[in-house]
Design a protein around this motif. Structure first.
Motif, PDB file in Angstrom:
ATOM      1  N   VAL A   1      -1.559  -4.998  -6.309  1.00  0.00           N
ATOM      2  CA  VAL A   1      -0.764  -4.253  -5.325  1.00  0.00           C
ATOM      3  C   VAL A   1       0.667  -4.775  -5.283  1.00  0.00           C
ATOM      4  CG1 VAL A   1      -0.493  -3.772  -2.874  1.00  0.00           C
ATOM      5  CG2 VAL A   1      -2.751  -3.679  -3.909  1.00  0.00           C
TER       6      VAL A   1
ATOM      7  N   ALA B   1      -4.364  -2.962   1.113  1.00  0.00           N
ATOM      8  CA  ALA B   1      -4.991  -2.270  -0.011  1.00  0.00           C
ATOM      9  C   ALA B   1      -6.500  -2.463  -0.003  1.00  0.00           C
ATOM     10  CB  ALA B   1      -4.403  -2.778  -1.329  1.00  0.00           C
ATOM     11  N   LEU B   2      -6.944  -3.669   0.316  1.00  0.00           N
ATOM     12  CA  LEU B   2      -8.380  -3.934   0.344  1.00  0.00           C
ATOM     13  C   LEU B   2      -9.062  -3.148   1.460  1.00  0.00           C
ATOM     14  CD1 LEU B   2     -10.882  -5.413  -0.600  1.00  0.00           C
ATOM     15  CD2 LEU B   2     -10.217  -7.363   0.837  1.00  0.00           C
TER      16      LEU B   2
ATOM     17  N   GLU C   1     -14.899  -6.710  -6.916  1.00  0.00           N
ATOM     18  CA  GLU C   1     -13.581  -6.228  -7.317  1.00  0.00           C
ATOM     19  C   GLU C   1     -12.501  -6.491  -6.274  1.00  0.00           C
ATOM     20  OE1 GLU C   1     -15.877  -2.453  -5.996  1.00  0.00           O
ATOM     21  OE2 GLU C   1     -16.287  -4.469  -6.724  1.00  0.00           O
ATOM     22  N   ALA C   2     -12.836  -7.180  -5.192  1.00  0.00           N
ATOM     23  CA  ALA C   2     -11.870  -7.390  -4.103  1.00  0.00           C
ATOM     24  C   ALA C   2     -10.600  -8.074  -4.590  1.00  0.00           C
ATOM     25  CB  ALA C   2     -12.514  -8.197  -2.985  1.00  0.00           C
TER      26      ALA C   2
ATOM     27  N   GLU D   1      -8.058  -0.353   2.867  1.00  0.00           N
ATOM     28  CA  GLU D   1      -8.057   1.070   2.530  1.00  0.00           C
ATOM     29  C   GLU D   1      -9.077   1.372   1.439  1.00  0.00           C
ATOM     30  OE1 GLU D   1      -3.946   1.784   1.632  1.00  0.00           O
ATOM     31  OE2 GLU D   1      -3.463   2.284   3.725  1.00  0.00           O
ATOM     32  N   TYR D   2      -9.266   0.459   0.514  1.00  0.00           N
ATOM     33  CA  TYR D   2     -10.273   0.640  -0.534  1.00  0.00           C
ATOM     34  C   TYR D   2     -11.676   0.673   0.071  1.00  0.00           C
ATOM     35  CZ  TYR D   2     -13.203  -0.314  -4.606  1.00  0.00           C
ATOM     36  OH  TYR D   2     -14.184  -0.250  -5.568  1.00  0.00           O
ATOM     37  N   LEU D   3     -11.948  -0.254   0.961  1.00  0.00           N
ATOM     38  CA  LEU D   3     -13.261  -0.296   1.606  1.00  0.00           C
ATOM     39  C   LEU D   3     -13.519   0.964   2.403  1.00  0.00           C
ATOM     40  CD1 LEU D   3     -13.324  -4.010   2.873  1.00  0.00           C
ATOM     41  CD2 LEU D   3     -14.455  -3.063   0.856  1.00  0.00           C
TER      42      LEU D   3
ATOM     43  N   ILE E   1      -8.412  -5.827  -6.741  1.00  0.00           N
ATOM     44  CA  ILE E   1      -7.761  -4.799  -5.931  1.00  0.00           C
ATOM     45  C   ILE E   1      -6.512  -5.360  -5.279  1.00  0.00           C
ATOM     46  CG2 ILE E   1      -7.995  -3.366  -3.858  1.00  0.00           C
ATOM     47  CD1 ILE E   1     -11.018  -3.240  -4.534  1.00  0.00           C
TER      48      ILE E   1
ATOM     49  N   LYS F   1     -12.185   3.948   1.939  1.00  0.00           N
ATOM     50  CA  LYS F   1     -12.324   5.104   1.052  1.00  0.00           C
ATOM     51  C   LYS F   1     -13.680   5.126   0.356  1.00  0.00           C
ATOM     52  CE  LYS F   1     -10.303   7.232  -3.087  1.00  0.00           C
ATOM     53  NZ  LYS F   1      -9.219   7.129  -4.105  1.00  0.00           N
ATOM     54  N   ASN F   2     -14.143   3.961  -0.091  1.00  0.00           N
ATOM     55  CA  ASN F   2     -15.352   3.908  -0.905  1.00  0.00           C
ATOM     56  C   ASN F   2     -16.639   3.708  -0.121  1.00  0.00           C
ATOM     57  OD1 ASN F   2     -14.513   3.811  -3.997  1.00  0.00           O
ATOM     58  ND2 ASN F   2     -12.969   2.689  -2.835  1.00  0.00           N
TER      59      ASN F   2
ATOM     60  N   SER G   1       3.691   0.004  -0.895  1.00  0.00           N
ATOM     61  CA  SER G   1       2.483   0.122  -0.082  1.00  0.00           C
ATOM     62  C   SER G   1       2.693  -0.225   1.381  1.00  0.00           C
ATOM     63  CB  SER G   1       1.381  -0.781  -0.652  1.00  0.00           C
ATOM     64  OG  SER G   1       1.814  -2.129  -0.677  1.00  0.00           O
TER      65      SER G   1
END
Length: 223
Positions: free
Chosen positions: A179, A204-205, A171-172, A207-209, A175, A211-212, A184
């Motif tokens: 944006v 964004a990528l 999903e990179a 921060e996604y990594l 994501i 967070k998850n 952002s």
């Protein structure tokens, strides 16, 4: 006689294995291969505290076809460099003086505001500004290794780099593609340029990594 030779050979092999085990234990490569297979290969530095994480993107100058040594020997330099420290929100942007700014097609492609180009500085001044911004303990995150090379080409690598191109995350791309840099990034980095959008995508990528995969075990990680 054959039995004695066989026993002697077995003892030699056993002794060699003991020496190898005590002096230089072999890595468990089978386990490592299993860990890497199908895993997203997320750098450990991105799964914890992001205080020392600096996300960066740089535009490169055009390669001159008429360079004295030929285009193949030309070491591209950064043309515009932008970055954001995730821990404290400090931002960095800098245009670097270059003949490439005379190319109208390139300017249209980069979408850099005229004020940014007018404030371009020499490579030496850019290097000093970047040196003052980045800290030795920082990890500079870029998407492509070629972006990191731009800094190396002007002797401006002052911290270690993390390249996210190799992260195996399905999903990179989605994501990053959804944006919008207008909401952002800090205001001073939102200038409508291609660099601004690319930086927002990468932030964004990261921060996604974080967070998850925050606190994820070593089983899914790789430096």
């Amino acid at each position: 006689e054959l039995d004695r030779l066989t026993d002697a050979f077995d003892r030699m092999v056993t002794n060699q294995l003991k020496v190898r085990t005590s002096n230089s234990p072999a890595p468990n490569w089978r386990r490592n291969e299993r860990r890497r297979s199908g895993m997203p290969n997320i750098p450990r530095a991105l799964t914890g505290d992001l205080t020392n994480i600096v996300v960066a993107y740089g535009e490169r100058e055009l390669v001159r076809r008429d360079a004295p040594d030929g285009p193949g020997d030309h070491q591209p330099a950064p043309l515009y460099w932008t970055a954001l420290r995730l821990g404290g929100g400090e931002s960095f942007k800098c245009a670097i003086q270059s003949e490439s700014f005379d190319n109208k097609n390139l300017l249209a492609h980069l979408r850099l505001p005229l004020t940014e180009i007018q404030n371009a500085v020499s490579r030496g001044e850019f290097r000093e500004r970047w040196r003052q911004f980045v800290r030795p303990q920082d990890r500079v995150v870029v998407f492509h290794n070629s972006t990191a090379v731009l800094l190396e080409n002007v002797n401006a690598k002052f911290a270690s780099h993390l390249v996210l191109k190799s992260v195996k995350l399905a999903e990179a791309r989605s994501i990053m593609d959804r944006v919008d840099d207008s909401n952002s990034l800090p205001a001073d980095l939102r200038n409508g340029s291609r660099a601004s959008q690319r930086l927002a995508n990468l932030v964004a990528l990261v921060e996604y990594l974080n967070k998850n995969y925050h606190g994820a075990s070593d089983e899914i990680l790789s430096e």
